[in-house]
Design a protein around this motif. Structure first.
Motif, short mmCIF file in Angstrom:
data_model
loop_
_atom_site.label_atom_id
_atom_site.label_comp_id
_atom_site.label_asym_id
_atom_site.label_seq_id
_atom_site.Cartn_x
_atom_site.Cartn_y
_atom_site.Cartn_z
N ASN A 175 0.88 -1.17 0.00
CA ASN A 175 0.00 0.00 0.00
C ASN A 175 0.92 1.22 0.00
OD1 ASN A 175 -1.81 2.03 0.42
ND2 ASN A 175 -2.26 1.50 2.55
N TRP A 176 1.03 1.84 -1.17
CA TRP A 176 1.94 2.99 -1.28
C TRP A 176 1.34 4.27 -0.71
CZ3 TRP A 176 4.23 2.42 -6.96
CH2 TRP A 176 5.16 1.37 -6.95
N LYS A 177 0.08 4.24 -0.32
CA LYS A 177 -0.60 5.44 0.20
C LYS A 177 -0.35 6.62 -0.76
CE LYS A 177 0.31 3.62 4.76
NZ LYS A 177 -0.09 3.74 6.14
N LEU A 178 -0.15 7.82 -0.19
CA LEU A 178 0.06 8.99 -1.06
C LEU A 178 1.56 9.19 -1.29
CD1 LEU A 178 -1.28 11.25 -2.63
CD2 LEU A 178 -1.50 12.55 -0.53
N HIS A 179 2.17 8.19 -1.94
CA HIS A 179 3.60 8.24 -2.25
C HIS A 179 3.81 7.75 -3.67
CE1 HIS A 179 4.78 8.90 1.93
NE2 HIS A 179 3.96 7.95 2.28
N LYS A 180 4.83 8.23 -4.28
CA LYS A 180 5.34 7.83 -5.60
C LYS A 180 4.49 8.38 -6.75
CE LYS A 180 7.71 3.60 -4.29
NZ LYS A 180 9.01 4.24 -4.03
N ASN A 181 5.12 9.32 -7.48
CA ASN A 181 4.52 9.74 -8.74
C ASN A 181 4.95 8.74 -9.82
OD1 ASN A 181 7.15 10.37 -9.46
ND2 ASN A 181 6.93 12.55 -8.94
N ARG A 182 4.61 9.03 -11.06
CA ARG A 182 4.86 8.05 -12.12
C ARG A 182 6.35 7.78 -12.30
NH1 ARG A 182 -0.06 8.31 -15.51
NH2 ARG A 182 1.07 8.16 -17.47
N ALA A 183 7.14 8.83 -12.27
CA ALA A 183 8.60 8.65 -12.47
C ALA A 183 9.17 7.80 -11.33
CB ALA A 183 9.28 10.02 -12.51
N GLU A 184 8.72 8.06 -10.12
CA GLU A 184 9.22 7.28 -8.97
C GLU A 184 8.75 5.82 -9.04
OE1 GLU A 184 9.41 11.01 -5.79
OE2 GLU A 184 7.51 9.97 -6.14
N ALA A 185 7.53 5.64 -9.54
CA ALA A 185 7.03 4.26 -9.67
C ALA A 185 7.85 3.49 -10.69
CB ALA A 185 5.56 4.29 -10.07
N ALA B 96 7.33 -0.09 4.42
CA ALA B 96 8.42 -0.93 3.89
C ALA B 96 8.19 -1.32 2.43
CB ALA B 96 8.59 -2.18 4.75
N SER B 97 7.01 -1.03 1.90
CA SER B 97 6.78 -1.39 0.49
C SER B 97 7.27 -0.31 -0.46
CB SER B 97 5.29 -1.65 0.25
OG SER B 97 4.56 -0.43 0.24
N LEU B 98 7.70 0.82 0.08
CA LEU B 98 8.15 1.92 -0.78
C LEU B 98 9.56 1.68 -1.30
CD1 LEU B 98 6.77 4.89 1.37
CD2 LEU B 98 5.84 4.03 -0.79
N ASP B 99 10.27 0.81 -0.63
CA ASP B 99 11.65 0.53 -1.00
C ASP B 99 11.73 -0.86 -1.64
OD1 ASP B 99 14.44 0.36 -1.06
OD2 ASP B 99 14.48 -0.53 0.93
N PRO B 100 12.18 -0.94 -2.90
CA PRO B 100 12.18 -2.24 -3.58
C PRO B 100 12.97 -3.31 -2.82
CG PRO B 100 13.25 -0.54 -4.93
CD PRO B 100 12.68 0.14 -3.73
N LYS B 101 14.02 -2.87 -2.14
CA LYS B 101 14.85 -3.85 -1.43
C LYS B 101 14.09 -4.43 -0.23
CE LYS B 101 19.49 -4.29 0.56
NZ LYS B 101 19.18 -4.52 1.96
#
Ligand code: PEP
Length: 254
Positions: free
Chosen positions: A9-19, A236-241
């Protein structure tokens, strides 16, 4: 056997470039995962980027919310048919931030669950008690109310197919996960309730996630519990590692 499912659940994080940046690294890290279902939950405006960026992989995509009407004068809302048209597989419904910040009621959430099924997507229904409710000894009555009303009017086959995420509100985003005992108890209580309201088979089939500060360091103890079939992961889902580590740790347990 229930297939484990780990959802972001990325919530209100990551725009398209960041995704895109996330996906470039994440796809590589999970390319050999075959026994855990992976779901990414970006914002509405990033859904198409993630859907396109996961084509040809086994990764599924969830929206974080939906409205229950298909069209009309509902400024700012998104309809189920719009999400299914994009290619969403899941929709997170009733997240505690939706309940507590945006005032969603049990009735709204039940309508959303039905609307998600009508468009052939699968709901991830979130339930969980606040810290005050827990301190007042109301955990089970809150879970019972949220689960019974969330599932109201569904067929057993729909319940067997869906995901219920037990997320104690006091453990979300705090870095303090529930203890394995509390996480297992909340999930077992939910499964037993499904068995009681529906039947044993439905209770055995419904997949239950735990959510609340899952990190690589506590994933093993939480994901190995008998009534927990996966996790809903925020920070913790915001970081691919770290997200791929949680997935790999879960796969090793099965
Ligand atoms: C969530 O947002 O559903 C969640 C569990 O967040 P976190 O992992 O950051 O606690």
């Amino acid at each position: 056997m229930r297939t484990p499912i780990i959802a972001a659940n990325w919530k209100l994080h990551k725009n398209r470039a960041e995704a895109k940046e996330f996906l470039n690294e994440f796809r590589e890290k999970v390319k050999y995962i075959s026994d855990v279902e992976i779901v990414l939950g970006p914002t509405f405006t990033t859904l198409d980027t993630v859907i396109e960026g996961t084509e040809g992989t086994e990764i599924n995509v969830a929206a974080q919310n939906v409205y229950y009407e298909q069209e009309g004068a509902f400024t700012g809302e998104i309809a189920p048919n719009m999400l299914s048209e994009l290619g969403c597989d899941y929709v997170i419904v009733g997240h505690s931030e939706r309940r507590h910040i945006f005032g969603e009621t049990d009735g709204d959430i039940n309508k959303k669950v039905h609307a998600v099924f009508e468009d052939e997507m699968t709901p991830i229904l979130c339930i969980g008690e606040t810290e005050d409710e827990r301190n007042e000894g109301k955990t089970q009555s809150v879970l019972k109310r949220q689960l019974e009303s969330g599932l109201d009017g569904l067929d057993p086959s729909q319940v067997a197919e869906m995901i219920v995420a037990y997320e104690p509100v006091w453990a979300i985003g705090t870095g303090e996960s529930a203890s394995p005992e509390d996480a297992q108890e909340g999930c077992k209580f939910s499964r037993d309730l499904v068995s009681e309201v529906y039947d044993e088979e439905t209770g055995e089939q419904v997949r239950l996630q735990y959510g609340g500060s899952i990190k690589p360091h506590n994933a093993e103890e939480l994901m190995s519990l008998p009534d927990i079939d996966g996790g809903l992961v925020g920070g913790a889902s915001l970081d691919p590692k770290s997200f791929s580590e949680i997935i790999s740790i879960t796969e090793e347990l099965y």
